[in-house]
Design an enzyme around this catalytic site. Structure first.
Site, short mmCIF file in Angstrom:
data_model
loop_
_atom_site.label_atom_id
_atom_site.label_comp_id
_atom_site.label_asym_id
_atom_site.label_seq_id
_atom_site.Cartn_x
_atom_site.Cartn_y
_atom_site.Cartn_z
N SER A 84 62.65 112.26 5.40
CA SER A 84 63.73 111.44 4.91
C SER A 84 63.18 110.26 4.12
CB SER A 84 64.63 111.00 6.06
OG SER A 84 65.96 110.87 5.63
N LYS A 114 71.60 117.32 8.64
CA LYS A 114 71.18 115.99 9.07
C LYS A 114 71.39 115.86 10.58
CE LYS A 114 69.14 112.45 7.26
NZ LYS A 114 67.85 112.59 6.62
#
Length: 589
Positions: free
Chosen positions: A396, A192
């Site tokens: 995402s 991430k």
């Protein structure tokens, strides 16, 4: 006290009066411009050359109309409208050919893919396509589109940049340290990368590997398309990229990247010859935007009964209404869950809408709104075919939405994946105390009352609570991907972890079903609904707001209060923005 009441009432009256004057002026100007436009309707002359200028902006979607549209004209043309105009022009006997003005950038790689595909289709109908490079030069993105032309011509002073692509990753940690601001992070997923600029001073090994794969995969696509188009071997093109970098027009011609180097008047002679005009005749040209105005019927083309809804999901995901301003990570666009839900409900309940295409161009955003939009897609998919079409980025939260669709279509260079979750906020006590000299005292009813506060770092217990929340959202994300894509939870986790992929790689990993553009997604939706190729119309949602609706939003209660300086909490704006950096989203690479 009465003085301030009179003062603020006077100020408010001034702004109200100013607003009315501005609105009146806009109406007057619009009327004048509209009357001029009516007198100057766009005509398409015989043997015209269509002009596609790659320096123009081709947005995915416009949330509201501008002043020009208010006056009866056309604003900047969208990427979808460009493709539609090329398709229409290919069958228009008045259009002899296409000139691509390749200087400039066509936007993202995904948009370049769409444009190039449209140019190839136009050329396949037997019409000429010539690409030209002006004094502004050309780089890889513009050249990628230009390579679909039968010939590429540059003026003598043009430069051709052909040196590959690079990703630049900024890191703000040193600056935050100097200011006395600390980033607090909880995350699920080792890839991430969105949080790394705030907690590291250089990219982690995972982010470097992911970014390198994105860069090499994207440029491999460039080489695989351009080399055969220019009749070069892969080794020849690679040699140019690694050794030449920046070339003059004549050097590029010698390398096989250009067909000719001509002055503008000589290019005109080439166009005259292709349009069968005499040497002293003017060349009739028409821009792609003008042609769209003159030739396209817009969203109501086709039968008035059956329709495919094209629902746009563009921007950073947040709660509330969509807007064209305020986004931090999506170029200023906000994708509001309320606006999207209304659009999906309209498509779902409409008896004429037989299938839905959700066009996603979003890096993600807040977790709750992402799930709410996923739910709306699932409700619709239970009743009608729903196809996801990925634009430049569907990562995402953007991928969260796509996983709800029956099938997913992406460009080879679409940035997608980023199946992961993080929370990010900042603590600024040192900044307040040491930098600007503000001391803040907090009185709590319980030790957790100010958990997540900007005034202190979290305790070990608070960190565990926040991490548990993030892990819960991540497990839900994995479940949605697992069920939506027909893979196991373990498989979803192995390709998740917040990692980002190109569309081509995502297809190999079963995150994407097919490589193609918006047109392909619409074709799939029509086929699933049993519609003939010419047996439907497009219905674009959400409905674009009128200019006056957008303008009035500038003068709502909140905006007026802000203009007048009526802010009871001087840190509210900062807190709202920084505390909101939580969710399923991708800031980079």
């Amino acid at each position: 006290m009465s003085f301030f009441k009179v003062f603020f009432a006077s100020v408010l009256g001034f702004f109200v009066s100013l607003t009315l004057i501005v609105l009146l002026a806009i109406g007057t100007i619009a009327a004048i411009v509209a009357s001029v436009d009516r007198e100057q309707q766009v005509d398409v002359e015989a043997a015209s050359v269509l002009v596609l200028d790659l320096s123009k902006d081709f947005p995915e979607y416009r949330t509201s109309e501008g002043l020009r549209e208010l006056a009866g004209g056309r604003a900047s043309i969208t990427a979808r409208e460009v493709i539609a105009a090329l398709e229409e022009a290919a069958g228009d006997s008045r259009i002899a050919g296409l000139r691509i003005e390749a200087s400039g950038r066509p936007g993202s790689w995904a948009i370049a893919e769409e444009l190039r595909r449209g140019v190839e289709s136009f050329r396949s109908r037997g019409k000429f396509v010539i690409a030209t490079v002006g004094h502004g030069g050309v780089s890889e993105g513009g050249y990628f589109v230009a390579s679909a032309a039968e010939s590429i011509i540059a003026v003598p002073g043009a430069s051709i940049e052909m040196n590959g692509i690079a990703a630049v990753l900024p890191f703000f940690t040193p600056a935050l340290d100097r200011l006395g601001i600390d980033a607090q992070v909880v995350r699920a997923g080792s890839f991430k990368s969105a949080v790394e600029p705030f907690i590291l001073d250089s990219a982690s090994a995972e982010t470097q590997a992911m970014t390198r794969e994105l860069v090499t995969s994207t440029f491999s696509r460039f080489r695989s398309v351009v080399a055969p188009a220019r009749k070069l071997s892969a080794d020849q093109l690679s040699g140019i990229l690694s050794t030449r970098g920046l070339m003059t027009a004549h050097e590029a011609q010698s390398a096989g990247l250009l067909d000719a180097v001509l002055y503008e008047d000589q290019i005109d002679s080439v166009l005259r010859a292709r349009t069968k005009r005499e040497a002293d005749d003017d060349i009739e040209t028409i821009s792609i935007a003008e042609y769209a105005t003159a030739a396209l019927d817009g969203e109501t083309s086709g039968p008035t009964t059956d329709a495919i809804a094209l629902v746009y999901a563009v921007g950073e995901i947040r709660a509330g209404r969509s807007s064209s301003g305020g986004g931090v990570i999506a170029g200023g666009n906000i994708l509001g869950d309320e606006t999207f839900a209304e659009a999906m409900k309209t498509a779902r309940e409409s008896k004429t809408v037989k299938a839905v295409v959700v066009r996603i161009d979003s890096p993600g955003g807040e977790a709750g709104p992402s799930e709410a939009m996923w739910r709306e897609i699932r409700l619709t998919a239970a009743e009608k075919p729903v196809i996801a079409s990925m634009g430049s980025v569907a990562a995402s939260g953007g991928y969260f939405m796509a996983a709800a669709c029956d099938s997913i279509v992406a460009e080879a260079t679409t940035v997608t994946g980023s199946i992961g979750v993080f929370g990010l906020w900042f603590t600024i006590r040192e900044f307040l105390n040491e930098t600007i000299g503000v001391n803040v005292q907090v009185i709590r009813s319980d030790s957790l009352a100010d958990m997540g506060s900007m005034l202190r770092a979290p305790t070990a217990l608070e960190q565990a609570i926040l991490q548990r929340t993030v892990d819960t959202v991540y497990r839900k994300f994995l479940t949605i991907v697992s069920e939506g894509r027909g893979i196991t939870l373990a498989q979803a986790d192995s390709i998740g972890q917040g990692r980002v992929y190109t569309g081509a790689r995502a297809r190999e990993l079963k995150l994407v079903d097919e490589i193609g553009g918006l047109g392909r997604a619409i074709e799939m939706a029509a086929a699933r609904a049993g519609l003939e190729p010419d047996g439907y119309r497009l219905r674009v949602l959400p409905r674009r707001r009128s200019f006056l609706e957008s303008f009035s939003e500038m003068f709502d209660e909140t905006s007026v209060m802000a203009m007048l300086g009526w802010q009871t909490d001087p840190l509210a704006a900062i807190r709202s923005e920084l505390d909101g950096r939580t969710g399923v989203q991708m800031l980079g690479p």
